[in-house]
Design an enzyme around this catalytic site. Structure first.
Site, PDB file in Angstrom:
ATOM      1  N   ASP A 220      55.359 -68.406  35.432  1.00 39.32           N
ATOM      2  CA  ASP A 220      55.686 -69.262  36.639  1.00 39.32           C
ATOM      3  C   ASP A 220      55.094 -70.085  37.322  1.00 39.32           C
ATOM      4  O   ASP A 220      54.155 -69.701  37.400  1.00 39.32           O
ATOM      5  CB  ASP A 220      56.951 -68.487  37.626  1.00 39.32           C
ATOM      6  CG  ASP A 220      57.380 -68.285  39.099  1.00 39.32           C
ATOM      7  OD1 ASP A 220      58.134 -68.785  38.977  1.00 39.32           O
ATOM      8  OD2 ASP A 220      56.702 -68.021  39.999  1.00 39.32           O
ATOM      9  N   GLU A 270      45.340 -60.186  21.081  1.00 41.09           N
ATOM     10  CA  GLU A 270      45.093 -59.347  21.776  1.00 41.09           C
ATOM     11  C   GLU A 270      45.655 -57.753  20.244  1.00 41.09           C
ATOM     12  O   GLU A 270      45.554 -57.528  19.371  1.00 41.09           O
ATOM     13  CB  GLU A 270      44.030 -57.795  22.777  1.00 41.09           C
ATOM     14  CG  GLU A 270      43.654 -58.642  22.889  1.00 41.09           C
ATOM     15  CD  GLU A 270      42.981 -58.277  24.558  1.00 41.09           C
ATOM     16  OE1 GLU A 270      43.216 -57.366  24.824  1.00 41.09           O
ATOM     17  OE2 GLU A 270      42.109 -58.212  25.293  1.00 41.09           O
TER      18      GLU A 270
HETATM   19  O1  TEU Z   1      59.807 -72.642  40.345  1.00 42.70           O
HETATM   20  C1  TEU Z   1      59.376 -73.564  40.739  1.00 42.70           C
HETATM   21  C2  TEU Z   1      60.045 -74.825  40.939  1.00 42.70           C
HETATM   22  O2  TEU Z   1      60.238 -75.004  42.230  1.00 42.70           O
HETATM   23  C3  TEU Z   1      60.477 -75.622  39.717  1.00 42.70           C
HETATM   24  O3  TEU Z   1      60.523 -75.196  39.226  1.00 42.70           O
HETATM   25  C4  TEU Z   1      61.335 -76.330  40.509  1.00 42.70           C
HETATM   26  O4  TEU Z   1      63.077 -75.816  39.724  1.00 42.70           O
HETATM   27  C5  TEU Z   1      61.255 -77.441  39.663  1.00 42.70           C
HETATM   28  O5  TEU Z   1      59.962 -78.158  39.917  1.00 42.70           O
HETATM   29  C6  TEU Z   1      61.925 -78.887  40.837  1.00 42.70           C
HETATM   30  O6  TEU Z   1      61.516 -79.971  40.832  1.00 42.70           O
HETATM   31  C7  TEU Z   1      60.044 -71.309  40.030  1.00 42.70           C
HETATM   32  C8  TEU Z   1      60.865 -69.954  40.280  1.00 42.70           C
HETATM   33  O7  TEU Z   1      61.503 -70.487  39.102  1.00 42.70           O
HETATM   34  C9  TEU Z   1      61.320 -70.239  41.200  1.00 42.70           C
HETATM   35  O8  TEU Z   1      62.720 -68.730  40.791  1.00 42.70           O
HETATM   36  C10 TEU Z   1      60.517 -69.604  42.562  1.00 42.70           C
HETATM   37  O9  TEU Z   1      61.211 -70.099  43.848  1.00 42.70           O
HETATM   38  C11 TEU Z   1      59.851 -70.191  42.128  1.00 42.70           C
HETATM   39  O10 TEU Z   1      58.555 -70.527  41.494  1.00 42.70           O
HETATM   40  C12 TEU Z   1      58.197 -69.514  43.398  1.00 42.70           C
HETATM   41  O11 TEU Z   1      57.987 -68.494  42.726  1.00 42.70           O
END
Ligand code: TEU
Length: 559
Positions: A220, A270
């Site tokens: 993420d 690993e």
């Molecule tokens: O998402 C990060 C995020 O906000 C981006 O992918 C966004 O959609 C894009 O950059 C918009 O331009 C991740 C997760 O996928 C999301 O569900 C979470 O809320 C976020 O991180 C926080 O963990």
């Protein structure tokens, strides 16, 4: 670039090739299948629906589970209180191990979603960190002194960083007399990756999941882990929201991030054949290519943001092909749990949000995902063409959506997270209880049971295409070259590899189109498969007559 950073050759003994060539199916666990009637999907529900992925149904190579860890659920699992355990809402530790074993028994790999940029503010690390400037967790988060105090004695944040989810980025904690930073919710404090103890704790957690048989990870917001060590202000620019009015020079994409990917990969390496995919946060295709490694692929957004036109997809493909070059492997995703459902979005992007167009575009999008060069990612429900659902304000479960306004445009992510539609009936075969989020209004007509019985359904188009791709070395791992189709609104490209030579032709318009295949060169072509069950074939004159939104995959005829 080191040799290690290059992609391995197709058919390599290293099982990385499986990954590179494979199709990953993303499951949002709360919304896939509910086994106990509490209205929320769970791990046993997934286990009980594995037949969806049978070889004669939807042959995929891996499932990616959005976060399964204990969480207060303020960001629906992306706010984690214990990265090493399973959320009781979704099942038990034994349920998870059973699911992994069942997947492996079917030759399906399991990818977990690692949320390592932040934790929940209820995580034991944060509770300890917040309580004291002393002790092992004191420096686990991004704590800073105020820049000073205003005339009323209020502390002034250390810099100008803001939250992507709206509002300030810094939260004042009187107990510590310091601020902490959060890119996302106040309840998602940012980890301090410059503290070696944080990195060591994360790698321990990763090793724990690998030991339990997990085959790979989605990272993420991985390019946000490292910030400018001095936490300097971001430059201010023009934009439509506080976040977009900053250039994210100091809170994202720090120069030493590449070394961190190498250290992460070393843990995965690993064990043989473990894969990872980074979620690029707020970055373009060149950044995605820069962070790609042999066993580490990266999401880029160029295709996910393209409207349903041939020039837009041509530009996206060309940008990707030039950024990645022949040695790096891209990913292909047209939707996920943060973005509008793909057919809904694509149809709306050209003012075609009428019913028949929706399914035609859903099928053509399937060809794009499965026939371009790259690791393909399918979001659950796209295989039946699920729609983005209007959610009344009092049912919205996406926290930033509740702050949306003129200076904070936000897509309500609840729209794309509605329960999977398995069958007609009150709970759509998803639950016997009350679904945690409302079902799509078309669930009685649009579901797995109904579409299984209809040979012309979106589901059966996916089945045919996935089955074809699985047997096609050119689609899995071949080179890609885009051609000028010579016809407006029609894209064409070749895929070549493993002794196979294919031509893909896609129409982006709700009118018939004629393509002169002789002008594309390469001899005679025979249609093999496409969006329509009754295939369009090439006329004797070398013309291919495409129906509205038709996509066809052709093979070079021998001789
Ligand atoms: O998402 C990060 C995020 O906000 C981006 O992918 C966004 O959609 C894009 O950059 C918009 O331009 C991740 C997760 O996928 C999301 O569900 C979470 O809320 C976020 O991180 C926080 O963990």
């Amino acid at each position: 670039m080191t040799d290690e950073a290059r992609i391995l050759p197709a058919g390599s003994a290293d099982s990385t090739a499986d990954w590179r060539d494979g199709v990953v199916y993303q499951i949002y666990p709360r919304s896939f299948a509910d086994s106990d009637g509490d209205g929320t999907g769970d791990l046993t529900g997934i286990l009980e629906h594995m037949d969806l992925f049978a070889a004669d149904s939807l042959p995929i190579d891996a499932i990616w589970l959005s976060p399964i860890y204990p969480s207060p659920g303020r960001d629906l699992g992306y706010d984690v209180t214990d990265h090493t355990a399973v959320d009781p809402l979704l099942g038990t530790e034994e349920d998870f191990d059973r699911l992994v074993a069942a997947c492996h028994g079917r030759g399906i790999k399991v990818i977990l979603d690692l949320v390592m940029n932040h934790t929940s503010d209820e995580h034991a690390w944060f509770l300890a960190s917040k309580a004291s400037r002393e002790g092992p967790y004191a420096d686990f988060y991004l704590w800073r002194d105020p820049r000073g105090f205003d005339a009323d004695g209020n502390p002034i944040p250390p810099n100008n960083w803001v939250s992507f989810f709206g509002g300030p980025g810094w939260e004042w904690i009187p107990e510590r007399g310091q601020f902490y930073y959060h890119t996302f919710l106040v309840g998602q404090p940012e980890m301090n990756w410059r503290n070696p103890a944080v990195e060591a704790a994360q790698w321990d957690m990763v090793r724990g999941w690998l030991a339990r048989g997990v085959d790979g990870f989605r990272l993420d917001v991985f390019n946000a882990f490292l910030k400018d060590p001095d936490l300097r202000d971001n430059p201010v620019i023009e934009g439509d929201s506080p976040w977009n009015r900053q250039e994210h020079r100091n809170d994202l994409d720090h120069a030493d991030f590449s070394d961190l990917i190498e250290r992460f990969r070393a843990i995965l390496d690993e064990q043989p054949g473990r894969m990872s995919v980074g979620e690029l946060f707020s970055g373009g295709t060149p950044a995605a290519a820069r962070y790609t490694r042999g066993r580490h692929i990266v999401f880029d957004w160029s295709l996910m943001e393209a409207p349903w036109t041939a020039p837009a997809f041509a530009a996206g493909i060309d940008m990707r092909e030039s950024a990645y070059g022949p040695d790096l492997w891209p990913t292909i995703a047209l939707s996920n749990h943060d973005r509008e459902r793909q057919a809904t979005r694509l149809a709306a992007s050209v003012g075609r949000d009428r019913d028949p167009d929706h399914d035609a575009i859903a099928k053509a999008a399937a060809v794009l995902i499965l026939a371009m060069r790259g690791a393909a990612f399918l979001y659950y429900g796209e295989e039946i063409g699920m729609v983005g659902v209007d959610i009344p304000r009092d049912e919205i479960v996406d926290p930033p959506a509740l702050r949306a306004g003129p200076d904070f445009p936000w897509y309500d992510r609840s729209r794309c997270r509605t329960p999977m539609q398995w069958a007609p009936g009150s709970g759509a075969g998803f639950t016997t209880g009350k679904p945690w989020l409302r079902l799509a209004p078309d669930a009685d007509q649009r579901n797995v049971a109904v579409q299984s019985a209809d040979p012309d359904s979106v589901l059966n188009a996916y089945r045919r295409l996935l089955t074809f791709r699985r047997a096609s070395p050119a689609l899995q791992s071949g080179a890609m070259e885009r051609l000028d189709s010579g016809t407006a609104d029609v894209l064409a490209w070749t895929r070549t590899g493993g002794g196979e030579s294919l031509l893909v032709v896609v129409s982006f318009v709700d009118e018939p189109r004629r393509v002169d295949l002789r002008a594309l060169g390469g001899g005679r072509w025979v249609a093999r498969i496409g969006t329509h069950r009754e295939r369009t074939d090439v006329g004797r004159d070398g013309f291919l007559d495409l129906r509205p939104d038709e996509a066809v995959i052709l093979e070079a005829a021998p001789g």
